[in-house]
Design a protein around this motif. Structure first.
Motif, PDB file in Angstrom:
ATOM      1  N   ALA A  37       0.851  -1.197   0.000  1.00 27.16           N
ATOM      2  CA  ALA A  37       0.000   0.000   0.000  1.00 27.16           C
ATOM      3  C   ALA A  37       0.884   1.243   0.000  1.00 27.16           C
ATOM      4  N   SER A  38       0.295   2.373  -0.406  1.00 25.85           N
ATOM      5  CA  SER A  38       1.059   3.610  -0.425  1.00 25.85           C
ATOM      6  C   SER A  38       0.209   4.749   0.126  1.00 25.85           C
ATOM      7  N   TRP A  39       0.895   5.835   0.471  1.00 29.03           N
ATOM      8  CA  TRP A  39       0.231   7.006   1.043  1.00 29.03           C
ATOM      9  C   TRP A  39       0.891   8.255   0.494  1.00 29.03           C
ATOM     10  N   ARG A  40       0.079   9.170  -0.051  1.00 30.49           N
ATOM     11  CA  ARG A  40       0.588  10.414  -0.609  1.00 30.49           C
ATOM     12  C   ARG A  40       0.395  11.529   0.407  1.00 30.49           C
ATOM     13  N   PHE A  41       1.437  12.330   0.563  1.00 32.66           N
ATOM     14  CA  PHE A  41       1.422  13.360   1.607  1.00 32.66           C
ATOM     15  C   PHE A  41       2.134  14.592   1.096  1.00 32.66           C
ATOM     16  N   VAL A  42       1.528  15.783   1.325  1.00 32.96           N
ATOM     17  CA  VAL A  42       2.165  17.050   0.960  1.00 32.96           C
ATOM     18  C   VAL A  42       2.499  17.778   2.260  1.00 32.96           C
ATOM     19  N   PRO A  43       3.763  17.738   2.694  1.00 32.16           N
ATOM     20  CA  PRO A  43       4.103  18.375   3.972  1.00 32.16           C
ATOM     21  C   PRO A  43       4.088  19.891   3.852  1.00 32.16           C
ATOM     22  N   THR A  44       3.611  20.557   4.905  1.00 33.06           N
ATOM     23  CA  THR A  44       3.584  22.022   4.888  1.00 33.06           C
ATOM     24  C   THR A  44       4.719  22.608   5.722  1.00 33.06           C
ATOM     25  N   LYS A  45       5.313  21.767   6.581  1.00 34.14           N
ATOM     26  CA  LYS A  45       6.467  22.239   7.353  1.00 34.14           C
ATOM     27  C   LYS A  45       7.369  21.045   7.685  1.00 34.14           C
ATOM     28  N   SER A  46       8.594  21.367   8.087  1.00 36.53           N
ATOM     29  CA  SER A  46       9.569  20.317   8.414  1.00 36.53           C
ATOM     30  C   SER A  46       9.074  19.505   9.607  1.00 36.53           C
ATOM     31  N   ALA A  47       9.416  18.234   9.626  1.00 32.65           N
ATOM     32  CA  ALA A  47       8.953  17.383  10.725  1.00 32.65           C
ATOM     33  C   ALA A  47       9.808  16.134  10.849  1.00 32.65           C
ATOM     34  N   ASN A  48       9.895  15.654  12.080  1.00 34.25           N
ATOM     35  CA  ASN A  48      10.400  14.296  12.316  1.00 34.25           C
ATOM     36  C   ASN A  48       9.180  13.389  12.346  1.00 34.25           C
ATOM     37  N   TYR A  49       9.321  12.191  11.824  1.00 31.04           N
ATOM     38  CA  TYR A  49       8.188  11.269  11.836  1.00 31.04           C
ATOM     39  C   TYR A  49       8.678   9.876  12.227  1.00 31.04           C
ATOM     40  N   PHE A  50       7.746   8.979  12.497  1.00 33.79           N
ATOM     41  CA  PHE A  50       8.108   7.599  12.844  1.00 33.79           C
ATOM     42  C   PHE A  50       6.953   6.678  12.479  1.00 33.79           C
ATOM     43  N   CYS A  51       7.194   5.394  12.623  1.00 31.89           N
ATOM     44  CA  CYS A  51       6.128   4.417  12.461  1.00 31.89           C
ATOM     45  C   CYS A  51       5.589   4.153  13.862  1.00 31.89           C
ATOM     46  N   SER A  52       4.340   4.504  14.146  1.00 35.45           N
ATOM     47  CA  SER A  52       3.830   4.343  15.517  1.00 35.45           C
ATOM     48  C   SER A  52       3.618   2.862  15.866  1.00 35.45           C
ATOM     49  N   ILE A  53       3.643   2.004  14.846  1.00 38.46           N
ATOM     50  CA  ILE A  53       3.517   0.553  15.082  1.00 38.46           C
ATOM     51  C   ILE A  53       4.885  -0.024  15.475  1.00 38.46           C
ATOM     52  N   HIS A  54       5.927   0.499  14.856  1.00 37.61           N
ATOM     53  CA  HIS A  54       7.312   0.076  15.144  1.00 37.61           C
ATOM     54  C   HIS A  54       8.128   1.327  15.433  1.00 37.61           C
ATOM     55  N   PRO A  55       8.075   1.829  16.683  1.00 37.44           N
ATOM     56  CA  PRO A  55       8.618   3.160  16.973  1.00 37.44           C
ATOM     57  C   PRO A  55      10.127   3.312  16.826  1.00 37.44           C
ATOM     58  N   VAL A  56      10.845   2.221  16.540  1.00 36.98           N
ATOM     59  CA  VAL A  56      12.280   2.373  16.266  1.00 36.98           C
ATOM     60  C   VAL A  56      12.508   2.930  14.848  1.00 36.98           C
ATOM     61  N   MET A  57      11.467   2.888  14.011  1.00 30.84           N
ATOM     62  CA  MET A  57      11.601   3.365  12.625  1.00 30.84           C
ATOM     63  C   MET A  57      11.324   4.863  12.579  1.00 30.84           C
ATOM     64  N   LYS A  58      12.354   5.623  12.164  1.00 30.80           N
ATOM     65  CA  LYS A  58      12.210   7.077  12.186  1.00 30.80           C
ATOM     66  C   LYS A  58      12.683   7.714  10.883  1.00 30.80           C
ATOM     67  N   GLY A  59      12.168   8.927  10.621  1.00 29.19           N
ATOM     68  CA  GLY A  59      12.600   9.676   9.454  1.00 29.19           C
ATOM     69  C   GLY A  59      12.455  11.164   9.674  1.00 29.19           C
ATOM     70  N   LYS A  60      12.980  11.920   8.713  1.00 28.57           N
ATOM     71  CA  LYS A  60      12.926  13.379   8.839  1.00 28.57           C
ATOM     72  C   LYS A  60      12.635  14.004   7.487  1.00 28.57           C
ATOM     73  N   ILE A  61      11.754  14.993   7.509  1.00 31.49           N
ATOM     74  CA  ILE A  61      11.430  15.751   6.292  1.00 31.49           C
ATOM     75  C   ILE A  61      11.776  17.206   6.559  1.00 31.49           C
ATOM     76  N   THR A  62      12.539  17.805   5.645  1.00 29.09           N
ATOM     77  CA  THR A  62      12.817  19.231   5.729  1.00 29.09           C
ATOM     78  C   THR A  62      12.117  19.913   4.559  1.00 29.09           C
ATOM     79  N   VAL A  63      11.257  20.885   4.864  1.00 23.40           N
ATOM     80  CA  VAL A  63      10.576  21.639   3.811  1.00 23.40           C
ATOM     81  C   VAL A  63      11.309  22.956   3.643  1.00 23.40           C
ATOM     82  N   GLN A  64      11.825  23.161   2.430  1.00 22.67           N
ATOM     83  CA  GLN A  64      12.633  24.373   2.203  1.00 22.67           C
ATOM     84  C   GLN A  64      11.773  25.521   1.694  1.00 22.67           C
TER      85      GLN A  64
END
Lengths: 177, 134
Positions: free
Chosen positions: B107-134
């Motif tokens: 499955a996939s999910w489309r997302f348009v971020p409006t600001k920078s954020a750290n994110y994670f998988c709430s099911i497997h909280p060791v999985m993390k990522g970061k988005i920087t919106v310039q």
């Protein structure tokens, strides 16, 4: 570091879940490896179902649900693969020992409740996942003959390591003073 | 202008217009599951103001977001694709300001971020990522 009796017992028991049984046998066959893989996952599903029944802690029950979902997904993959390969999983000394050890842990956990249960369950999950990861890396993958079985075992490892990381995060709640 | 010259003129214009159309849809494809080349940058829209928006794919595989640290421009779309056998989600880490539904395998999910954020998988909280919106 002071270690309570239960953590010690669980760690020792978990480390013998598979290792000592494997050493008692010569090389495992693919049907035996397939059976061990299914049993290892089913043991954690059973543990999680016990946790969902007994725990009142939202974080513990959420973790338990993840264990149920993820390990059932692995069982489905393993079942589909053995069907495709025409392999019949074979019960063996290792899988029998795993089940009997797991039964002992379940009974010990059943006698606990509240925070004592939660802490014991999380500690057992840490010990169990460490043991299963070690056995897959050191025994099951090296001894698997069929490439697809080997690949499935390799594919499962990251999920087990993520589960271990998650359980260790939760374990910190109980070691904080 | 003679008839023949007119046809020649319009023919050249049509050819040049066709070339312009081809360039606006140029894209780079990668093989799903290939972590080293899973970033797809695809101009999806060119408005009259010549603002090009891009879509970027983040592959969720082997219990990791790949790549796990990206920079995007405002208006870009991120497409998360789950290549694992287990479910994952994508959740803003600090206040859970945004969150995907659980994503089954493939499955996939489309997302348009409006600001920078750290994110994670709430099911497997060791999985993390970061988005920087310039």
């Amino acid at each position: 570091m002071k270690m309570n009796k239960f953590i010690f017992a669980a760690t020792m028991l978990a480390s013998t879940y598979i290792a000592s049984s494997s050493s008692a046998q010569t090389k495992l066959t693919d049907p035996e490896i397939a059976h061990i893989a299914v049993v290892a996952n089913q043991i954690d599903v059973n543990a999680a179902e016990q946790a969902k029944r007994k725990s009142k802690d939202a974080e513990v029950t959420k973790f338990a649900q993840t264990m149920i979902n993820d390990h059932k997904a692995v069982i489905d993959q393993a079942t589909a693969l053995v069907k495709k390969l025409g392999v019949t999983p074979k019960d063996n000394a290792t899988s029998k020992r795993m089940n009997s050890d797991a039964e002992k842990i379940r009974k010990q956990l059943d006698a606990k409740s509240g925070k004592a249960f939660d802490e014991a369950y999380v500690n057992d999950e840490v010990a169990y996942h460490k043991a299963v990861i070690s056995t897959i890396e050191k025994t099951l993958i090296p001894q698997a003959q069929n490439k697809e079985l080997k690949d499935l075992l390799t594919k499962v490892l990251p999920a087990l390591k993520a589960h271990l990381g998650h359980a260790e995060m939760m374990q910190k709640r109980y070691t904080k003073k | 202008m003679r008839k023949a010259d007119k046809f020649h003129y319009f023919g050249v214009c049509a050819f040049l217009l066709a070339l312009t159309g081809c360039d606006a849809h140029n894209e780079t494809q990668s093989t799903p599951g290939d972590a080293a080349t899973t970033i797809q940058q695809k101009p999806v829209e060119a408005s009259a103001t010549a603002q090009i928006r891009t879509s970027i794919t983040i592959s969720i595989e082997r219990m990791k977001f790949q790549p796990d640290n990206i920079s995007v421009s405002s208006g870009d779309t991120i497409i998360f694709v789950n290549h694992d056998m287990v479910e994952h989600d994508v959740t803003e880490e600090t206040k859970h300001e945004w969150k995907s539904k659980p994503l089954a395998a493939n499955a996939s999910w489309r997302f348009v971020p409006t600001k920078s954020a750290n994110y994670f998988c709430s099911i497997h909280p060791v999985m993390k990522g970061k988005i920087t919106v310039q």
